[in-house]
Write an enzyme that holds these catalytic residues in place. Structure first.
Site, PDB file in Angstrom:
ATOM      1  CG  ASP A  78      66.929  -5.023  60.992  1.00 35.52           C
ATOM      2  OD1 ASP A  78      66.422  -5.294  60.328  1.00 35.52           O
ATOM      3  OD2 ASP A  78      68.355  -4.307  59.989  1.00 35.52           O
ATOM      4  CD  GLU A 139      68.835  -7.111  55.483  1.00 38.10           C
ATOM      5  OE1 GLU A 139      68.958  -7.576  54.132  1.00 38.10           O
ATOM      6  OE2 GLU A 139      68.687  -5.804  55.348  1.00 38.10           O
TER       7      GLU A 139
END
Length: 379
Positions: A78, A139
């Site tokens: 991400d 994350e």
């Protein structure tokens, strides 16, 4: 052995796939295809159902052909916002975005490196032990993918997370962190006609904050109050305010102590309120979340000695580092996996000025190749 042009092309391809937190499905699908085409076995866990993402964590396993303990390699899929419609620009060996978005080098430079390293291993028939690549989701919004990783899919007990800047450093010490939230409830009233009937939640919050030491507490510990929201209009006594912050420390006892001091400051302001405290007002609700635990990898651990030996073999240096930030490695540490954090060269992350040098990605790829070679022979 690292092909710089191919690595650059891979990076360009990856950043062209939108993958802001909770929307990693498209890139996970592409990465699954890429690694399976190399002969890897892949699995997607159920973390997406818990985090709200459109996919889970992607676990990729290469069996290898040498007897060695499995080696963990980690990156996250991400990105932060603004991370949609990224147009990468390569000039003089440096990637930037077109200026309206982040670049996505955090952490797609790492993923590109992992793809290139595995490609080199395969095309040159380089012997290696078992490799487990863990590509996490979410994350950037609290290490959520790592926190909800299905550990039944993981056999490795040590390895490396590629999620830093310095290509000649390995992060072995990182702080633990608590997230804090305070909800202060007062009483609304007309600010001009009857202010004495109100209880100003913002004023109560201000008194609590004024009694705190914020910023760097000592060399191991920091704290910050970063969000405050409250009030409706200037002519209404605010009945509610919300404050969010964090405490970080390399010392678990200090983390607990500073957290408790902040909580006490808010609770004491409510307790000592001198006005009309009928109907249970004012009050404060306190929420404390254990965000992530400390990382503390010993200097003589295989993760450190292997990275230093690999760097030395390449004529480079590798120093152990202390950071104030958190990464998936913090979560892995709490689950019994030692993961040193190494850099890819990415700079100015989380900004539209983000950049990464192709040469830095090449250097990290070479380092990782050497680590894998040494690891397979018991270095």
């Amino acid at each position: 052995m690292i092909n710089s042009e191919r690595l650059a092309d891979t990076f360009r391809f990856l950043v062209g796939i939108d993958s802001v937190s909770k929307q990693e499905g498209n890139i996970a699908t592409e990465l699954k295809k890429i690694f399976e085409s190399m002969g890897a076995k892949t699995a997607v866990d159920e973390a997406g159902k818990i985090t709200g993402s459109d996919t889970g964590n992607l676990v990729i396993k290469f069996t290898g052909n040498q007897k060695a303990p499995p080696l963990l390699l980690n990156a996250h899929m991400d990105t932060v916002e603004p991370g949609k419609g990224i147009v990468p620009v390569l000039k003089d060996g440096v990637f930037t975005s077109s200026g309206n978005t982040i670049l996505g080098a955090d952490d797609k430079s790492a993923i590109a490196i992992l793809i290139e390293v595995m490609t080199v291993l395969k095309e040159n028939n380089i012997s290696h032990g078992p490799i487990e690549i863990v590509l996490t989701i979410c994350e950037e919004i609290g290490l959520l993918g790592a926190k909800h990783l299905d550990m039944r899919l993981i056999d490795a007990k040590y390895g490396y997370a590629l999620d830093a800047t310095d290509t000649e450093g390995i992060v072995t010490h990182a702080p633990g962190a608590n997230r804090l939230e305070f909800k202060i409830y007062g009483r609304d009233a007309h600010a001009g006609a009857a202010p004495e009937k109100g209880i100003n939640a913002i004023v109560l919050a201000g008194k609590a904050i004024a009694g705190l030491e914020i910023g760097r507490i000592d060399r191991e510990t920091t704290c910050n109050l970063g969000i405050i929201k409250g009030g409706v209009a200037t002519n209404i006594v605010p009945s509610y305010v919300n404050i969010k912050g964090e405490v970080r420390s390399h010392n678990s006892e200090k983390l607990k102590e500073v957290t408790n001091n902040i909580i006490s400051s808010f609770e004491n302001v409510i307790k000592n309120y001198q006005g009309d405290s009928s109907n249970g007002l004012p009050r404060v609700d306190v929420i404390v979340e254990d965000d992530f635990s400390c990382t503390n990898i010993p200097e003589d651990h295989t993760v450190v000695t292997l990275a230093k030996q690999a760097a030395a073999s390449l004529g480079r240096k590798m120093i152990t580092k202390i950071t104030g930030g958190g990464a998936d490695a913090n979560v892995f540490f709490s689950k019994g996996i030692m993961a040193g954090v190494i850099g890819t060269g990415m700079c100015d992350v989380h900004t539209v000025r983000e950049s990464v040098k192709v040469d830095d990605m090449v250097n990290t790829g070479e380092l990782l190749l050497e680590i894998i070679k040494l690891h397979s022979t018991g270095h």
